[in-house]
Scaffold this motif. Structure first.
Motif, mmCIF file in Angstrom:
data_model
loop_
_atom_site.group_PDB
_atom_site.id
_atom_site.type_symbol
_atom_site.label_atom_id
_atom_site.label_comp_id
_atom_site.label_asym_id
_atom_site.label_seq_id
_atom_site.Cartn_x
_atom_site.Cartn_y
_atom_site.Cartn_z
ATOM 1 N N PHE A 154 0.839 -1.187 0.000
ATOM 2 C CA PHE A 154 0.000 0.000 0.000
ATOM 3 C C PHE A 154 0.880 1.244 0.000
ATOM 4 N N TYR B 245 0.742 5.338 0.910
ATOM 5 C CA TYR B 245 0.000 6.380 1.606
ATOM 6 C C TYR B 245 0.704 7.714 1.445
ATOM 7 N N GLN C 224 0.899 11.455 3.633
ATOM 8 C CA GLN C 224 0.549 12.063 4.914
ATOM 9 C C GLN C 224 0.914 13.531 4.893
ATOM 10 N N LYS D 217 0.555 16.924 10.390
ATOM 11 C CA LYS D 217 -0.412 16.823 11.483
ATOM 12 C C LYS D 217 -1.728 16.181 11.049
ATOM 13 N N GLN D 218 -1.676 15.379 10.033
ATOM 14 C CA GLN D 218 -2.870 14.672 9.590
ATOM 15 C C GLN D 218 -2.601 13.175 9.550
ATOM 16 N N SER D 219 -3.670 12.431 9.422
ATOM 17 C CA SER D 219 -3.524 10.987 9.375
ATOM 18 C C SER D 219 -3.108 10.544 7.973
ATOM 19 N N LEU D 220 -2.985 9.254 7.803
ATOM 20 C CA LEU D 220 -2.542 8.714 6.519
ATOM 21 C C LEU D 220 -3.697 8.674 5.524
ATOM 22 N N LEU E 9 -4.721 6.835 2.057
ATOM 23 C CA LEU E 9 -4.368 5.764 1.131
ATOM 24 C C LEU E 9 -4.416 6.281 -0.300
ATOM 25 N N PHE F 253 4.894 13.661 2.639
ATOM 26 C CA PHE F 253 5.519 12.494 3.264
ATOM 27 C C PHE F 253 4.793 11.269 2.714
ATOM 28 N N ILE G 299 4.439 7.132 2.573
ATOM 29 C CA ILE G 299 4.745 5.924 3.361
ATOM 30 C C ILE G 299 4.171 4.699 2.666
ATOM 31 N N PHE H 66 4.824 -1.094 8.114
ATOM 32 C CA PHE H 66 5.137 0.131 7.400
ATOM 33 C C PHE H 66 6.623 0.391 7.252
ATOM 34 N N GLY H 67 6.960 1.081 6.160
ATOM 35 C CA GLY H 67 8.311 1.579 5.989
ATOM 36 C C GLY H 67 8.484 2.860 6.800
ATOM 37 N N ASP H 68 9.677 3.429 6.764
ATOM 38 C CA ASP H 68 9.976 4.638 7.539
ATOM 39 C C ASP H 68 9.573 5.926 6.832
ATOM 40 N N GLY H 69 9.047 5.801 5.612
ATOM 41 C CA GLY H 69 8.563 6.983 4.934
ATOM 42 C C GLY H 69 9.620 7.696 4.119
ATOM 43 N N ARG I 274 10.328 11.635 2.696
ATOM 44 C CA ARG I 274 9.916 13.039 2.666
ATOM 45 C C ARG I 274 10.349 13.623 1.328
#
Lengths: 110, 115
Positions: free
Chosen positions: B34, B36, B38, B41-44, B46, B91, B93, B106-109, B111
């Motif tokens: 998957f 995502y 982000q 200050k918000q959620s993920l 998809l 960001f 992820i 999850f991966g570390d994302g 940026r």
């Protein structure tokens, strides 16, 4: 569509104190997942709950799923600065895709 | 166990550049991955779901020609942001999931900053 509401949105506690974070779903949950995220990083899997009434613990963190499978709580005992971060609940609404709550920002004061 | 590696962790590039992000499951076979996005200050959110060997399924509002996803093997998925513009800065992820009743890991994302 299913929605997840987390409370509180943010929390500041003194080191050593206990705390609880709640996650409420608008529909029955097929699976509930708790993750922790540090700012600018990925999500760390904490726990998965699937059965009504299920409770799991890992170190000082305990998560429960209520019997109706619409609410979950995450409880941290004797919090430490290492517990600080953003806690996210994620739900499997019966498909393979998750929906996530808005997150709870936790700060633990030393 | 269940380690997901995402690379690169940070990208800064000029507008118009295409950027590729890799997501690898290191110690398990990921039948589904998957992607995502982000915002601060918000959620993920998809973006898309990819299964090994098949075309990705994109969420409503996500441009598939803009965000190219390839899931060539059971351990690797890539997201290519084509002709990136400043509004693509975010960001990103990835997550990977084994077959069956297993959680996403999850991966570390990454940026991404587009100048």
């Amino acid at each position: 569509s299913q929605e997840l509401e987390q409370s509180p949105q943010s929390l500041i506690v003194q080191e050593g104190k206990n705390l609880t974070i709640n996650c409420t779903s608008s529909k029955t949950l097929y699976g509930l997942y708790w993750y922790k995220q540090k700012y600018g990083e990925g999500l760390i899997f904490l726990m998965m709950l699937q059965k009504g009434g299920e409770e799991k613990s890992h170190e000082k963190i305990t998560a429960k799923l209520d019997e109706k499978k619409q609410q979950s709580s995450l409880h941290i005992t004797a919090s430490q600065p290492s517990h600080a971060g953003i806690y996210l609940c994620g739900a499997d609404p019966g498909t393979y895709k998750y929906i996530f709550g808005t997150g709870t920002r936790l700060k633990v004061l030393a | 166990g269940a380690v997901v590696s995402q690379h690169p962790s940070r990208v800064i590039c000029k507008s118009g550049t295409s950027v590729k992000i890799e997501c690898r499951s290191l110690d398990f076979q990921a039948t589904t991955m998957f992607w995502y996005r982000q915002f601060p200050k918000q959620s993920l959110m998809l973006m898309a779901t990819s299964n090994e060997g098949s075309k990705a399924t994109y969420e409503q509002g996500v441009e598939k020609d803009k965000f190219l996803i390839n899931h060539a093997s059971l351990t690797l998925s890539t997201l290519t942001v084509t002709s990136a513009h400043p509004e693509d800065s975010s960001f990103y992820i990835c997550s990977a999931k084994q077959e069956g009743n297993q959680p996403q890991h999850f991966g570390d994302g990454t940026r991404l900053s587009i100048l």
